[in-house]
Design a protein around this motif. Sequence first.
Motif, PDB file in Angstrom:
ATOM      1  N   ARG A   1       3.814   1.752  -0.947  1.00 15.28           N
ATOM      2  CA  ARG A   1       4.410   1.791  -2.520  1.00 15.28           C
ATOM      3  C   ARG A   1       3.361   2.283  -3.430  1.00 15.28           C
ATOM      4  NH1 ARG A   1       8.819   1.156  -5.299  1.00 15.28           N
ATOM      5  NH2 ARG A   1       8.645   0.474  -7.462  1.00 15.28           N
ATOM      6  N   ASN A   2       2.409   1.637  -3.382  1.00 14.50           N
ATOM      7  CA  ASN A   2       1.234   2.265  -4.383  1.00 14.50           C
ATOM      8  C   ASN A   2       0.841   3.549  -4.200  1.00 14.50           C
ATOM      9  OD1 ASN A   2       1.333  -0.481  -5.499  1.00 14.50           O
ATOM     10  ND2 ASN A   2      -0.271  -1.296  -4.232  1.00 14.50           N
ATOM     11  N   TYR A   3       0.967   3.885  -3.041  1.00 10.37           N
ATOM     12  CA  TYR A   3       0.522   5.466  -2.624  1.00 10.37           C
ATOM     13  C   TYR A   3       1.285   6.377  -3.328  1.00 10.37           C
ATOM     14  CZ  TYR A   3      -0.285   9.526   0.232  1.00 10.37           C
ATOM     15  OH  TYR A   3      -0.493  10.955   0.777  1.00 10.37           O
TER      16      TYR A   3
ATOM     17  N   ASP B   1       1.132   6.037  -7.277  1.00  7.46           N
ATOM     18  CA  ASP B   1       0.014   6.680  -7.837  1.00  7.46           C
ATOM     19  C   ASP B   1       0.290   8.448  -7.593  1.00  7.46           C
ATOM     20  OD1 ASP B   1      -1.521   4.510  -8.172  1.00  7.46           O
ATOM     21  OD2 ASP B   1      -2.525   4.540  -6.221  1.00  7.46           O
TER      22      ASP B   1
ATOM     23  N   ASN C   1       0.725  -1.179   0.095  1.00  8.43           N
ATOM     24  CA  ASN C   1      -0.005  -0.102  -0.210  1.00  8.43           C
ATOM     25  C   ASN C   1       0.902   1.109   0.069  1.00  8.43           C
ATOM     26  OD1 ASN C   1      -2.557  -1.025  -0.262  1.00  8.43           O
ATOM     27  ND2 ASN C   1      -3.104  -1.224   1.977  1.00  8.43           N
TER      28      ASN C   1
END
Length: 191
Positions: free
Chosen positions: A102-104, A107, A100
């Motif tokens: 990393r994805n944050y 994005d 999460n």
Amino acid sequence: MFTFSNKTVKEFIETLDSSGGVSKSNKFIFRSYWGFRDSTSGNSKSANTRKIEFLCKSVSIPEISISTFESSNFRPVTKLPYTSINNDFTATFIVTNDMNVRNYFLDWIDNVVGKQQASPELNNSVNYFDDYASQVDITVYSDNGEYARRFLFFDVYPISVGELSLGYDNENTVLEMPVTFTYRIATEYDL
């Protein structure tokens, strides 16, 4: 040779006590206020920034610098200031199995320059500044849990989401990821 006398040590301790003691580098919270809009649906996505607070392992408050030029109007040649410099800062985050954090940040970077597409002409389409610039708040606490200092960074966005270092010899090592930020305005104050 300098030696401490009992008076000097006592003055040193009194100075520390009157200042509330020494500040510890492990008592802080990193808060990001960025939320993003899904580029395909246009819907606002709620970023789980509370998780980010808990997963920030370390952050460096950037140094304050001044740009100078050398003037030969003076003897000897003298450095004169002409502007201040906003130095980038880096925060290191613990990566969880769901990725999460990393994805944050991926994005967020995608919101700055657009997702990397298969068609080169679609890559690097920079969005409007107001769509990706946000605020970061770093609060430092004293030993007794009281606010000591607050650092606010405005118009912040990530310029680098660091590598994930994997290896078979890292058996009991927590995966970490550095993120480097740039900003336009910074301020700090006592709470």
